[in-house]
Design an enzyme around this catalytic site. Structure first.
Site, short mmCIF file in Angstrom:
data_model
loop_
_atom_site.label_atom_id
_atom_site.label_comp_id
_atom_site.label_asym_id
_atom_site.label_seq_id
_atom_site.Cartn_x
_atom_site.Cartn_y
_atom_site.Cartn_z
CB SER A 245 9.22 -0.47 -2.06
OG SER A 245 9.96 -1.60 -1.96
CE LYS A 246 2.89 -3.36 0.82
NZ LYS A 246 1.46 -2.48 0.47
NE ARG A 247 7.72 -5.72 -4.03
CZ ARG A 247 7.67 -4.81 -4.62
NH1 ARG A 247 9.08 -5.00 -5.17
NH2 ARG A 247 7.50 -3.66 -4.95
NE ARG A 248 13.53 -0.54 -2.87
CZ ARG A 248 13.06 0.41 -3.69
NH1 ARG A 248 13.28 -0.16 -5.75
NH2 ARG A 248 12.26 0.98 -3.92
CB VAL A 251 7.46 1.60 4.59
CG1 VAL A 251 8.70 1.82 3.67
CG2 VAL A 251 6.61 0.38 3.89
#
Ligand code: GLU
Length: 479
Positions: A245-248, A251
């Site tokens: 995920s782009k928050r975690r 990417v």
């Protein structure tokens, strides 16, 4: 109903990569693009690039630019396009009209609230077919829904997942045109895949659930043309087996580019996410990947995107460059705005002398400035933590610095002579060479790890080496 992809489909495939320009270009997208590209290149096919920008609110031309630039950087070249769905609206409108005229789709004026109120208590989720037989005209303000057969099943023949069956009774009459007139993604994709004569739909696993809808629409619109072959490629997960995920997770392809990953390393690593050649080899040239890529060998299980392995691959590829290539690749990282030294301080010939050692050690091109900063940053300032650890908290450091200063006043500044001189210092201090090097390294190079000491001191030169050793000693004395 079962729609079977035609085994007599042309050998030269027409594949498409169809990103939505709604954010940074994701490594998962790059992997999907690569699988499409490898198949097309192996079989002499065509790679079509289609930008799926029907969602006007979330799409942005800047994201499209990012996708094109990342694909170009990775060497994933397209043969046709980019086509923009936003410019092809008339085709989707025409298909919607046709489906309506043929009775395969019907207009619906139910509000989402009304649908929710009616269906809350039902066992089968989704739309309840309320407008199916109301005979509403298709006009602005009304959605268009596809009339899914009640009976039978729709089978998706997937080259990765095998046959996946969907009972039609579980597929709701899905919306193909919104009440504001915008076509839905599933309709636009089928219309385009037909129009572009796509033979293989290779895309992310997350699209599998909508595929039976696409199969139904294809059967309704294709006038007997065979379905494309489907291949849903596995999701990418992080080390905790969570979907990337782009928050975690990191990417964005762009981030890896900025950090100094080589496109060849990136492509090699991406190819191994869900695929490997039959003999299990891992380091493959682009030509070898093209030669050996088979959709049948793509795995179903989630693929672990392991940044550390990518870093390892990058190191291998960096070391595979010739010295001249390495210097060429490193150049932008040594000249940009973000270098740690003042403008004009960088000296290309000093760098070139140490470049082979840098190439041995750097994991990414982004690490290169840090490895050579001790040569160009003035005034020089050792890292405070490294200084505290290797010098101020080591009682033996002072005498070693002192002895080194004395030894280096007159020694020849070559790696061999420097090594010999410092070995003697170590011996007299009763220390192993590595242990004796630590305070010298921090005093002159500013950090505890990095390039080998003797070559570094040679590059730094006698004057600056002695000056830094004296400053460190002086600082120690005044503590
Ligand atoms: N536009 C979709 C996406 O970016 C891809 C759809 C498809 O490949 O069919 O996820």
């Amino acid at each position: 109903m079962s729609a079977i992809s035609d085994p007599s489909a042309p050998l030269a495939p027409r594949v498409r990569f169809a990103p939505s320009p709604t954010g940074y270009f994701h490594v998962g997208g790059a992997r999907t693009a690569l699988f499409n590209w490898l198949l097309a290149r192996r079989l002499g096919g065509r790679f079509v690039l289609r930008i799926e920008d029907t969602d006007r609110e979330r799409s942005d031309p800047a994201w499209t630019e990012g996708i094109l630039s990342a694909l170009t950087w990775l060497g994933i070249t397209w043969d046709e396009g980019p086509f923009f769905q936003s410019e092809r609206r008339h085709l989707y409108d025409a298909a919607a009209k046709r489906l309506f005229a043929e009775g395969r789709a019907y207009a619906c004026d139910c509000s989402p609230e009304a649908v929710r109120a009616r269906t809350e208590q039902r066992a089968t989720p989704g739309y309840d077919g309320f407008c199916r037989d109301r005979g509403l005209a298709f006009e602005r303000g009304r959605a268009l829904r596809y009339r899914v057969p009640d009976e039978g099943m729709t089978v998706v023949h997937d080259l990765v997942r095998g046959d996946v069956e969907f009972q039609n009774a579980t597929i709701e009459d899905f919306v193909i045109v919104k009440s504001n007139g915008d076509p839905l993604f599933v309709l636009a994709v089928v219309v385009d895949d037909l129009d572009m004569a796509i033979t293989h739909v290779i895309r992310a696993e997350e699209h599998l659930p909508t595929t039976p809808k696409a199969v139904l629409l294809w059967d309704a619109l294709a006038d007997g043309r065979p379905l494309p072959a489907f291949a849903h490629v596995p999701v990418l997960v992080n080390e905790r087996r969570q979907k990337l995920s782009k928050r975690r997770d990191r990417v964005a392809v762009e981030d890896y580019r900025a950090l100094g990953y080589l496109p060849e390393a990136m492509v090699n690593y991406l190819a191994l996410l869900g695929w490997s050649p039959a003999d299990g080899r891992e380091v493959l040239s682009r030509e070898e990947m093209i030669e050996e890529f088979r959709l049948e060998d793509v795995l179903r299980s989630p693929a672990f995107f392991d940044e550390r392995r990518l870093l390892h691959f990058n190191g291998l590829y960096l070391r595979g460059l010739s010295q001249a290539e390495f210097i060429e690749h490193a150049r932008p990282f040594l000249q940009g705005e973000h270098v740690p030294w003042a403008p004009g301080r960088f000296d290309a010939s000093v760098f070139a002398a140490l470049a082979p050692l840098v190439q041995e050690r750097a994991g990414t091109l982004g690490e290169v400035p840090g490895l050579v900063a001790f040569l160009f940053v003035e005034p020089f300032e050792p890292d405070a933590d490294a200084f505290a650890k290797a010098i101020s908290s080591d009682v033996g450091a002072g005498p070693i610095l002192q002895a080194t200063i004395a030894a280096l006043e007159s020694v020849e500044f070559s790696p061999a002579a420097l090594r010999q001189a410092i070995e003697e210092v170590a011996e007299r201090a009763g220390r192993k060479l590595g242990k004796a090097q630590a305070p010298i390294r921090v005093a002159t190079m500013g950090r505890a790890t990095g390039l080998p000491l003797f070559e570094s001191l040679e590059a730094l030169g006698r004057e600056r080496t002695l000056e830094r050793l004296k400053v460190a000693l002086g600082r120690l004395g005044s503590l």
